[in-house]
Design a protein around this motif. Structure first.
Motif, PDB file in Angstrom:
ATOM      1  N   GLN A 175       0.833  -1.204   0.000  1.00 36.70           N
ATOM      2  CA  GLN A 175       0.000   0.000   0.000  1.00 36.70           C
ATOM      3  C   GLN A 175       0.867   1.253   0.000  1.00 36.70           C
ATOM      4  OE1 GLN A 175      -3.498   0.099   0.097  1.00 36.70           O
ATOM      5  NE2 GLN A 175      -3.291  -2.076  -0.343  1.00 36.70           N
ATOM      6  N   GLU A 176       0.282   2.336  -0.481  1.00 33.66           N
ATOM      7  CA  GLU A 176       0.918   3.651  -0.374  1.00 33.66           C
ATOM      8  C   GLU A 176       0.534   4.220   0.994  1.00 33.66           C
ATOM      9  OE1 GLU A 176      -0.464   5.756  -3.839  1.00 33.66           O
ATOM     10  OE2 GLU A 176       1.192   4.995  -5.032  1.00 33.66           O
ATOM     11  N   ALA A 177       1.219   3.798   2.043  1.00 30.74           N
ATOM     12  CA  ALA A 177       0.836   4.124   3.415  1.00 30.74           C
ATOM     13  C   ALA A 177       1.377   5.474   3.884  1.00 30.74           C
ATOM     14  CB  ALA A 177       1.314   3.022   4.358  1.00 30.74           C
ATOM     15  N   VAL A 178       2.501   5.914   3.357  1.00 26.75           N
ATOM     16  CA  VAL A 178       3.140   7.132   3.841  1.00 26.75           C
ATOM     17  C   VAL A 178       2.793   8.330   2.963  1.00 26.75           C
ATOM     18  CG1 VAL A 178       5.362   8.214   4.370  1.00 26.75           C
ATOM     19  CG2 VAL A 178       5.006   5.798   4.841  1.00 26.75           C
ATOM     20  N   ALA A 179       2.999   8.183   1.665  1.00 23.20           N
ATOM     21  CA  ALA A 179       2.736   9.262   0.716  1.00 23.20           C
ATOM     22  C   ALA A 179       2.529   8.640  -0.660  1.00 23.20           C
ATOM     23  CB  ALA A 179       3.901  10.244   0.687  1.00 23.20           C
ATOM     24  N   PRO A 180       1.814   9.333  -1.536  1.00 25.38           N
ATOM     25  CA  PRO A 180       1.599   8.805  -2.883  1.00 25.38           C
ATOM     26  C   PRO A 180       2.931   8.494  -3.585  1.00 25.38           C
ATOM     27  CG  PRO A 180       0.177  10.694  -2.492  1.00 25.38           C
ATOM     28  CD  PRO A 180       1.117  10.608  -1.334  1.00 25.38           C
ATOM     29  N   GLY A 181       2.998   7.329  -4.190  1.00 28.25           N
ATOM     30  CA  GLY A 181       4.195   6.911  -4.901  1.00 28.25           C
ATOM     31  C   GLY A 181       5.186   6.122  -4.059  1.00 28.25           C
ATOM     32  N   PHE A 182       5.017   6.099  -2.737  1.00 25.41           N
ATOM     33  CA  PHE A 182       5.893   5.362  -1.847  1.00 25.41           C
ATOM     34  C   PHE A 182       5.148   4.139  -1.330  1.00 25.41           C
ATOM     35  CE2 PHE A 182       7.485   9.657  -1.814  1.00 25.41           C
ATOM     36  CZ  PHE A 182       8.853   9.485  -1.902  1.00 25.41           C
ATOM     37  N   LYS A 183       5.472   2.983  -1.879  1.00 22.19           N
ATOM     38  CA  LYS A 183       4.749   1.756  -1.540  1.00 22.19           C
ATOM     39  C   LYS A 183       5.506   0.949  -0.496  1.00 22.19           C
ATOM     40  CE  LYS A 183       2.503   1.561  -5.987  1.00 22.19           C
ATOM     41  NZ  LYS A 183       2.217   0.806  -7.183  1.00 22.19           N
ATOM     42  N   HIS A 184       4.738   0.396   0.452  1.00 22.07           N
ATOM     43  CA  HIS A 184       5.313  -0.393   1.537  1.00 22.07           C
ATOM     44  C   HIS A 184       4.528  -1.685   1.693  1.00 22.07           C
ATOM     45  CE1 HIS A 184       6.509   3.748   2.512  1.00 22.07           C
ATOM     46  NE2 HIS A 184       7.575   3.188   3.069  1.00 22.07           N
ATOM     47  N   ASP A 185       5.236  -2.736   2.067  1.00 25.12           N
ATOM     48  CA  ASP A 185       4.579  -3.967   2.468  1.00 25.12           C
ATOM     49  C   ASP A 185       4.211  -3.804   3.933  1.00 25.12           C
ATOM     50  OD1 ASP A 185       4.854  -5.165   0.000  1.00 25.12           O
ATOM     51  OD2 ASP A 185       6.800  -6.013   0.500  1.00 25.12           O
ATOM     52  N   LEU A 186       2.932  -3.775   4.224  1.00 19.94           N
ATOM     53  CA  LEU A 186       2.481  -3.433   5.568  1.00 19.94           C
ATOM     54  C   LEU A 186       2.967  -4.398   6.640  1.00 19.94           C
ATOM     55  CD1 LEU A 186      -1.141  -2.323   4.676  1.00 19.94           C
ATOM     56  CD2 LEU A 186       0.923  -0.940   4.859  1.00 19.94           C
ATOM     57  N   HIS A 187       2.943  -5.697   6.373  1.00 17.38           N
ATOM     58  CA  HIS A 187       3.372  -6.672   7.369  1.00 17.38           C
ATOM     59  C   HIS A 187       4.269  -7.749   6.773  1.00 17.38           C
ATOM     60  CE1 HIS A 187       0.426  -4.982  10.124  1.00 17.38           C
ATOM     61  NE2 HIS A 187      -0.448  -5.057   9.154  1.00 17.38           N
ATOM     62  N   SER A 188       4.559  -7.652   5.504  1.00 15.90           N
ATOM     63  CA  SER A 188       5.271  -8.732   4.820  1.00 15.90           C
ATOM     64  C   SER A 188       6.680  -8.958   5.340  1.00 15.90           C
ATOM     65  CB  SER A 188       5.318  -8.466   3.323  1.00 15.90           C
ATOM     66  OG  SER A 188       4.024  -8.521   2.788  1.00 15.90           O
TER      67      SER A 188
END
Length: 66
Positions: A45-58
């Motif tokens: 998901q883009e959890a922090v800012a648009p364009g920055f994708k993170h695996d939330l729990h992976s």
């Protein structure tokens, strides 16, 4: 909402796989998810800012194998 043979709570990878097998066997399945996305803890998901994708729990998902 209709009649279902099974209700799967959560759309993480385990729930989706179970739902797929049940559906393939001919069951009518309802998958319920509280989040606006599917995938559970292994979703990107883009959890922090648009364009920055993170695996939330992976990152911690590999600990399951231990």
């Amino acid at each position: 909402m209709g009649d279902y043979d099974s209700v799967v709570v959560g759309s993480g990878h385990n729930g989706l796989i179970a739902a797929a097998y049940l559906a393939k066997a001919g069951n009518k399945i309802l998958v319920c998810e509280r989040n606006p996305y599917f995938g559970g803890g292994v979703a990107t998901q883009e959890a922090v800012a648009p364009g920055f994708k993170h695996d939330l729990h992976s990152a911690t998902h590999v600990i399951i194998q231990a």
